[in-house]
Write a protein that holds these residues in place. Structure first.
Motif, PDB file in Angstrom:
ATOM      1  N   LEU A 107       0.817  -1.210   0.000  1.00  0.00           N
ATOM      2  CA  LEU A 107       0.000   0.000   0.000  1.00  0.00           C
ATOM      3  C   LEU A 107       0.850   1.259   0.000  1.00  0.00           C
ATOM      4  CD1 LEU A 107      -2.680  -1.068   2.606  1.00  0.00           C
ATOM      5  CD2 LEU A 107      -2.927  -0.971   0.128  1.00  0.00           C
ATOM      6  N   PHE A 108       2.082   1.104   0.446  1.00  0.00           N
ATOM      7  CA  PHE A 108       2.908   2.301   0.592  1.00  0.00           C
ATOM      8  C   PHE A 108       4.004   2.380  -0.459  1.00  0.00           C
ATOM      9  CE2 PHE A 108       1.110   1.142   4.693  1.00  0.00           C
ATOM     10  CZ  PHE A 108       0.428   2.296   4.987  1.00  0.00           C
ATOM     11  N   THR A 109       3.918   1.509  -1.474  1.00  0.00           N
ATOM     12  CA  THR A 109       4.934   1.573  -2.521  1.00  0.00           C
ATOM     13  C   THR A 109       4.387   2.317  -3.721  1.00  0.00           C
ATOM     14  OG1 THR A 109       4.166  -0.572  -3.292  1.00  0.00           O
ATOM     15  CG2 THR A 109       6.106  -0.564  -1.868  1.00  0.00           C
ATOM     16  N   ASP A 110       5.331   2.817  -4.506  1.00  0.00           N
ATOM     17  CA  ASP A 110       4.990   3.502  -5.734  1.00  0.00           C
ATOM     18  C   ASP A 110       4.567   2.444  -6.746  1.00  0.00           C
ATOM     19  OD1 ASP A 110       4.932   6.051  -6.928  1.00  0.00           O
ATOM     20  OD2 ASP A 110       6.617   5.433  -8.190  1.00  0.00           O
ATOM     21  N   PRO A 111       3.559   2.605  -7.561  1.00  0.00           N
ATOM     22  CA  PRO A 111       2.708   3.792  -7.654  1.00  0.00           C
ATOM     23  C   PRO A 111       1.431   3.683  -6.820  1.00  0.00           C
ATOM     24  CG  PRO A 111       2.212   2.317  -9.472  1.00  0.00           C
ATOM     25  CD  PRO A 111       3.249   1.617  -8.613  1.00  0.00           C
ATOM     26  N   TYR A 112       1.313   2.586  -6.031  1.00  0.00           N
ATOM     27  CA  TYR A 112      -0.009   2.285  -5.464  1.00  0.00           C
ATOM     28  C   TYR A 112      -0.454   3.323  -4.445  1.00  0.00           C
ATOM     29  CZ  TYR A 112       1.309  -1.956  -7.810  1.00  0.00           C
ATOM     30  OH  TYR A 112       1.727  -2.827  -8.764  1.00  0.00           O
ATOM     31  N   LEU A 113       0.498   3.845  -3.656  1.00  0.00           N
ATOM     32  CA  LEU A 113       0.130   4.883  -2.694  1.00  0.00           C
ATOM     33  C   LEU A 113      -0.442   6.099  -3.425  1.00  0.00           C
ATOM     34  CD1 LEU A 113       0.085   5.849   0.219  1.00  0.00           C
ATOM     35  CD2 LEU A 113       2.377   6.797  -0.114  1.00  0.00           C
ATOM     36  N   GLY A 114       0.228   6.427  -4.531  1.00  0.00           N
ATOM     37  CA  GLY A 114      -0.252   7.553  -5.334  1.00  0.00           C
ATOM     38  C   GLY A 114      -1.660   7.304  -5.857  1.00  0.00           C
ATOM     39  N   TRP A 115      -1.926   6.060  -6.251  1.00  0.00           N
ATOM     40  CA  TRP A 115      -3.266   5.726  -6.753  1.00  0.00           C
ATOM     41  C   TRP A 115      -4.323   5.969  -5.685  1.00  0.00           C
ATOM     42  CZ3 TRP A 115      -2.858   0.455  -9.830  1.00  0.00           C
ATOM     43  CH2 TRP A 115      -2.005   0.652 -10.927  1.00  0.00           C
ATOM     44  N   LEU A 116      -4.001   5.504  -4.473  1.00  0.00           N
ATOM     45  CA  LEU A 116      -4.964   5.668  -3.388  1.00  0.00           C
ATOM     46  C   LEU A 116      -5.251   7.144  -3.123  1.00  0.00           C
ATOM     47  CD1 LEU A 116      -4.007   3.028  -0.647  1.00  0.00           C
ATOM     48  CD2 LEU A 116      -6.127   3.160  -1.971  1.00  0.00           C
ATOM     49  N   ILE A 117      -4.175   7.922  -3.093  1.00  0.00           N
ATOM     50  CA  ILE A 117      -4.356   9.347  -2.810  1.00  0.00           C
ATOM     51  C   ILE A 117      -5.196  10.006  -3.908  1.00  0.00           C
ATOM     52  CG2 ILE A 117      -3.136  11.549  -2.585  1.00  0.00           C
ATOM     53  CD1 ILE A 117      -0.831   9.934  -1.273  1.00  0.00           C
ATOM     54  N   MET A 118      -4.883   9.664  -5.159  1.00  0.00           N
ATOM     55  CA  MET A 118      -5.688  10.173  -6.271  1.00  0.00           C
ATOM     56  C   MET A 118      -7.159   9.791  -6.100  1.00  0.00           C
ATOM     57  SD  MET A 118      -4.347  11.987  -8.614  1.00  0.00           S
ATOM     58  CE  MET A 118      -5.278  11.707 -10.126  1.00  0.00           C
ATOM     59  N   GLY A 119      -7.348   8.540  -5.702  1.00  0.00           N
ATOM     60  CA  GLY A 119      -8.716   8.038  -5.532  1.00  0.00           C
ATOM     61  C   GLY A 119      -9.471   8.842  -4.487  1.00  0.00           C
ATOM     62  N   VAL A 120      -8.804   9.087  -3.351  1.00  0.00           N
ATOM     63  CA  VAL A 120      -9.453   9.860  -2.291  1.00  0.00           C
ATOM     64  C   VAL A 120      -9.806  11.254  -2.799  1.00  0.00           C
ATOM     65  CG1 VAL A 120      -9.123  10.895  -0.021  1.00  0.00           C
ATOM     66  CG2 VAL A 120      -8.309   8.578  -0.458  1.00  0.00           C
ATOM     67  N   GLN A 121      -8.875  11.849  -3.547  1.00  0.00           N
ATOM     68  CA  GLN A 121      -9.139  13.195  -4.064  1.00  0.00           C
ATOM     69  C   GLN A 121     -10.361  13.212  -4.978  1.00  0.00           C
ATOM     70  OE1 GLN A 121      -5.387  14.271  -5.784  1.00  0.00           O
ATOM     71  NE2 GLN A 121      -4.564  15.046  -3.855  1.00  0.00           N
ATOM     72  N   TRP A 122     -10.453  12.241  -5.854  1.00  0.00           N
ATOM     73  CA  TRP A 122     -11.615  12.199  -6.754  1.00  0.00           C
ATOM     74  C   TRP A 122     -12.900  11.961  -5.975  1.00  0.00           C
ATOM     75  CZ3 TRP A 122     -11.852  14.586 -10.966  1.00  0.00           C
ATOM     76  CH2 TRP A 122     -10.801  14.625 -11.880  1.00  0.00           C
ATOM     77  N   THR A 123     -12.823  11.070  -4.976  1.00  0.00           N
ATOM     78  CA  THR A 123     -14.025  10.800  -4.176  1.00  0.00           C
ATOM     79  C   THR A 123     -14.533  12.083  -3.537  1.00  0.00           C
ATOM     80  OG1 THR A 123     -13.505   8.486  -3.762  1.00  0.00           O
ATOM     81  CG2 THR A 123     -14.874   9.586  -2.124  1.00  0.00           C
ATOM     82  N   PHE A 124     -13.612  12.836  -2.938  1.00  0.00           N
ATOM     83  CA  PHE A 124     -14.018  14.102  -2.315  1.00  0.00           C
ATOM     84  C   PHE A 124     -14.525  15.084  -3.370  1.00  0.00           C
ATOM     85  CE2 PHE A 124     -12.114  12.699   1.598  1.00  0.00           C
ATOM     86  CZ  PHE A 124     -12.784  13.431   2.558  1.00  0.00           C
ATOM     87  N   ALA A 125     -13.817  15.152  -4.493  1.00  0.00           N
ATOM     88  CA  ALA A 125     -14.193  16.126  -5.533  1.00  0.00           C
ATOM     89  C   ALA A 125     -15.608  15.847  -6.035  1.00  0.00           C
ATOM     90  CB  ALA A 125     -13.188  16.065  -6.682  1.00  0.00           C
ATOM     91  N   VAL A 126     -15.911  14.567  -6.266  1.00  0.00           N
ATOM     92  CA  VAL A 126     -17.248  14.221  -6.759  1.00  0.00           C
ATOM     93  C   VAL A 126     -18.289  14.466  -5.672  1.00  0.00           C
ATOM     94  CG1 VAL A 126     -18.732  12.337  -7.528  1.00  0.00           C
ATOM     95  CG2 VAL A 126     -16.415  12.528  -8.428  1.00  0.00           C
ATOM     96  N   ALA A 127     -18.020  13.951  -4.472  1.00  0.00           N
ATOM     97  CA  ALA A 127     -19.034  13.995  -3.415  1.00  0.00           C
ATOM     98  C   ALA A 127     -19.362  15.438  -3.032  1.00  0.00           C
ATOM     99  CB  ALA A 127     -18.552  13.210  -2.199  1.00  0.00           C
ATOM    100  N   LEU A 128     -18.350  16.264  -2.847  1.00  0.00           N
ATOM    101  CA  LEU A 128     -18.608  17.624  -2.371  1.00  0.00           C
ATOM    102  C   LEU A 128     -19.310  18.472  -3.434  1.00  0.00           C
ATOM    103  CD1 LEU A 128     -15.380  18.365  -0.292  1.00  0.00           C
ATOM    104  CD2 LEU A 128     -17.645  17.646   0.501  1.00  0.00           C
ATOM    105  N   ALA A 129     -18.854  18.369  -4.682  1.00  0.00           N
ATOM    106  CA  ALA A 129     -19.508  19.148  -5.739  1.00  0.00           C
ATOM    107  C   ALA A 129     -20.956  18.694  -5.903  1.00  0.00           C
ATOM    108  CB  ALA A 129     -18.749  18.994  -7.052  1.00  0.00           C
ATOM    109  N   ALA A 130     -21.166  17.377  -5.882  1.00  0.00           N
ATOM    110  CA  ALA A 130     -22.519  16.851  -6.035  1.00  0.00           C
ATOM    111  C   ALA A 130     -23.389  17.273  -4.848  1.00  0.00           C
ATOM    112  CB  ALA A 130     -22.488  15.326  -6.152  1.00  0.00           C
ATOM    113  N   TRP A 131     -22.787  17.373  -3.662  1.00  0.00           N
ATOM    114  CA  TRP A 131     -23.539  17.767  -2.460  1.00  0.00           C
ATOM    115  C   TRP A 131     -24.083  19.189  -2.611  1.00  0.00           C
ATOM    116  CZ3 TRP A 131     -26.041  15.719   1.310  1.00  0.00           C
ATOM    117  CH2 TRP A 131     -26.313  16.439   2.486  1.00  0.00           C
ATOM    118  N   VAL A 132     -23.229  20.082  -3.141  1.00  0.00           N
ATOM    119  CA  VAL A 132     -23.678  21.464  -3.330  1.00  0.00           C
ATOM    120  C   VAL A 132     -24.861  21.496  -4.311  1.00  0.00           C
ATOM    121  CG1 VAL A 132     -23.024  23.729  -4.209  1.00  0.00           C
ATOM    122  CG2 VAL A 132     -21.405  22.409  -2.813  1.00  0.00           C
TER     123      VAL A 132
END
Lengths: 242, 218, 238
Positions: free
Chosen positions: C10-35
């Motif tokens: 989970l903490f090796t490249d590139p997988y950690l980066g994937w997870l972080i990207m995933g979290v960012q997209w989840t927040f981006a979708v959820a928050l914009a959709a919430w508004v």
């Protein structure tokens, strides 16, 4: 029959019962009265263990109610209880209401249970309503059924928790009549009620409670004729002068 | 707009019906399983026995914080691993849905049990019924009666949720519609058709719920 | 069970980066959709309770339509069907030139779907205030607008804070459906890691833990909101 000794109960920090002691002998009728919030309902619910208490001792027919490991289910099967809001099971007919515990607790077979049910309903004048659901009955009728439900278990004593307070005035008497009848037959009864007429007529003793404590516990005549405490005088003057 | 061809639906009707059947079967079994396990979870939470209520509470809260798709992925990965052999997509999905929905059903059932007045429990206990008899004859029948509209509503939601087996290509109505859409090159027609079918079933279901609610308030 | 544990993955490249990207997209979708969901949901919810028949009918139709079609189908309708239904120029623009089409589609689909659920909560909240207070307001001489502005909305919005918490959580969970149109949010990333590394257990655990953290965070935020909006002595207050 029922012995309560130094009973105390708290809800969190709030003390609802303070050192309550009284006795109900076999065949005796005791009325418990007092202003609302004085702990009468809580006290009577402690007798069959529906409400736990923290201190003191209760015994019913020689059985310790508050002792760890005592079989409350067995005890409750032998003491009838009638509630302010009837608490008939709304999803069952009157017949099923009376038969359920007879069959599941006492293990009577269906025919015995139904026969007993019919006899009891006859007695309280509710036989023609046996197939109805509680929702189709008036309050007074529901309470008479509820009394029969308790009697169906052949109880050694009956507890009444404000049995007429939720009733419209014109229905109170039909319920009290049944209770008077029971008292005359020698049933041991502990009755929380504001019906002082009933108390005068059938009670052997009156227990007056205020703020969680038993203030007076005396024979009926004495209590009404010559109340000792100011609080009881005050209570009686408020309740009788209407 | 002129070149839509809805004939594609008629041509693939048997295939589509198979998909719909699978969706309905999955819904039906998962509702039954969900209510069964949901009842157990709710009784555990209300039992007053700390380890049991803690266990059930943790499970319910855990499941309710993760997306269904992730749960489906979990079970597709875990079930074959735990059993040592694959048991097929349908059963994996059924287990995932049952255990997932059980968490949601348990919250409904818990609220239903709590909606039964305490006096009823007292009355049952006062006649000497024990804990299980009180639950079985007095509390649960009344609770379920109060809950029927919400349980049906949750069933409708579950039916909609089954479309998510699309992510593991189990051939429910959604997946089948999508297969037809792609092989025939008719995405617009097929997805509108899918939407209409889901809408018809779910809307009929919600009208039924409204009738139940009216009937129970009188 | 034959399984090679490797939490380090989970903490090796590139997988950690994937997870972080995933979290960012989840927040981006959820928050914009919430508004989007809040704005549309409140309008539709209030609309359903208005005395105007056509308005309340349209709002009811909106709720029934969006509530009774699975979100996945709605996602596909917006993504595959909508560009074909609009005028040709616009359809071409959507398909060729619109930036981040998966993201925009996911936000619209999730936002409008959640709006139907929020509308129901808003309506329930307004109805819960009761006709007694409404009549009192009208008797005071308030207009319909004033009654909503000063009486109904302030009370009902406080009432619906708890159910809105669960809607707020639900929108994070439902944002996972964006993966069906190719948006690599958290669930999609964890599945991708599982496929690349065969360490499904670790990958899904990571996603689960993150979702649980989001749920806890959202619950805390909403509890604070609830405390500040509570009316002393009114129903639901303690």
């Amino acid at each position: 029959m029922i012995e309560i000794e130094n009973l105390s109960k708290w809800y969190g920090d709030f003390r609802v019962l303070t050192d309550c002691s009284t006795k109900v002998a076999s065949g005796e009728v005791v009325v418990v009265c007092g202003p609302s919030g004085s702990g009468k309902s809580t006290l009577i619910k402690c007798v069959n263990g529906l409400e736990p208490a923290q201190k003191g001792r209760i015994s019913v027919d020689g059985m310790e109610v508050m002792a760890r490991g005592s079989d409350l289910t067995k005890l409750r099967a032998r003491i009838g209880m009638v509630f302010q809001h009837f608490e008939l099971y709304p999803h069952m007919t009157v017949r099923e209401n009376l038969c359920l515990a007879q069959q599941k607790v006492l293990g009577r077979n269906r025919d015995e249970a139904v026969a007993k049910t019919e006899a009891l309903l006859q007695r309280v004048g509710m036989a023609q309503h046996i197939d109805k659901h509680p929702g189709a009955l008036s309050g007074g009728q529901q309470q008479r059924v509820a009394i029969s439900r308790a009697l169906a278990m052949d109880p050694i004593a009956m507890l009444f928790d404000e049995p007429t307070s939720a009733l419209d005035p014109e229905m109170i008497n039909e319920v009290l009549d049944v209770m008077v009848e029971l008292a005359k037959e020698g049933m041991t009864m502990m009755v929380v009620t504001h019906e002082m007429g009933f108390a005068r007529k059938v009670a052997d003793r009156v227990v007056f409670m205020d703020a969680g404590a038993i203030v007076e516990d005396r024979p009926t005549e004495e209590f009404f004729g010559n109340p000792e405490s100011d609080r009881a005088k005050d209570f009686l003057s408020k309740i009788l002068n209407h | 707009m002129g070149d839509f061809d809805f004939g594609v639906i008629a041509g693939n009707l048997p295939f589509l019906m198979q998909g719909l059947q699978l969706s309905l079967l999955l819904t039906f079994l998962a509702v039954l399983g969900g209510i069964f396990f949901g009842t157990i979870l709710a009784l555990m939470r209300l039992s007053g026995i700390l380890p049991l209520s803690l266990l059930a509470g943790t499970y319910v809260n855990l499941i309710r914080s993760v997306p269904l798709i992730l749960v489906i992925f979990w079970f597709y990965f875990l079930v074959p691993l735990a059993l040592g052999r694959p048991i097929g997509n349908f059963y994996s999905a059924l287990i995932a849905f049952t255990l997932f929905e059980a968490a949601y059903f348990s919250e409904i059932i818990r609220a239903g049990i709590q909606s039964v007045r305490k006096g009823q429990v007292h009355a049952a206990q006062a006649t000497g019924l024990n804990y299980w008899q009180t639950q079985r004859y007095i509390v649960l029948p009344q609770a379920f009666r109060n809950m029927i509209p919400i349980l049906v509503t949750q069933g409708i939601i579950l039916f909609q949720d089954t479309s998510l087996v699309f992510v593991v290509s189990l051939r429910d109505f959604m997946t089948v519609s999508s297969i037809v859409a792609r092989t025939e090159g008719r995405l617009v027609e097929m997805y509108i058709f899918a939407a209409l079918v889901y809408f018809a079933i779910c809307f009929a279901g919600s009208l039924f719920v409204r009738r139940l609610q009216k009937a129970s308030t009188i | 069970m034959d399984y090679n544990w490797n939490w380090g993955v989970l903490f090796t490249d590139p997988y950690l980066g994937w997870l972080i990207m995933g979290v960012q997209w989840t927040f981006a979708v959820a928050l914009a959709a919430w508004v989007l969901a809040l704005v549309v949901g409140i309008l539709v919810g209030v609309g359903r309770t208005l005395p105007s028949r056509p308005i309340s009918f349209i709002c009811t139709a909106y709720v029934e339509l969006f509530r009774n079609v699975p979100l996945l189908v709605q996602m596909f309708l917006w993504y595959f069907v909508m560009p074909e239904m609009v005028p040709e120029n616009m359809g071409l623009w959507i398909k060729r030139d619109m930036p981040n089409p998966e993201y925009v589609t996911a936000v619209i689909a999730l936002g409008l779907y959640t709006a139907s659920r929020i509308a129901e909560q808003v309506r329930a909240g307004i109805n819960a205030v009761g006709t007694g207070l409404t009549n009192a307001a009208y008797a005071n001489g308030f207009s319909v607008g004033q009654t909503y502005r000063y009486i109904l909305l302030p009370i009902s919005f406080r009432l619906i804070v708890p159910p809105m918490t669960s809607e707020f959580l639900t929108i994070f969970k439902n944002s996972s459906l964006a993966l069906t149109i190719g948006l690599l949010e958290l669930t999609a990333q964890s599945q991708q890691i599982a496929e690349y590394t065969f360490n499904g257990f670790e990958a899904y655990t990571a996603a689960t833990v993150i979702y649980v953290c989001i749920a806890l965070l959202a619950t805390i935020v909403m509890q604070v909101a609830e405390r500040y909006t509570r009316i002393p002595g009114y129903m639901g207050s303690k």
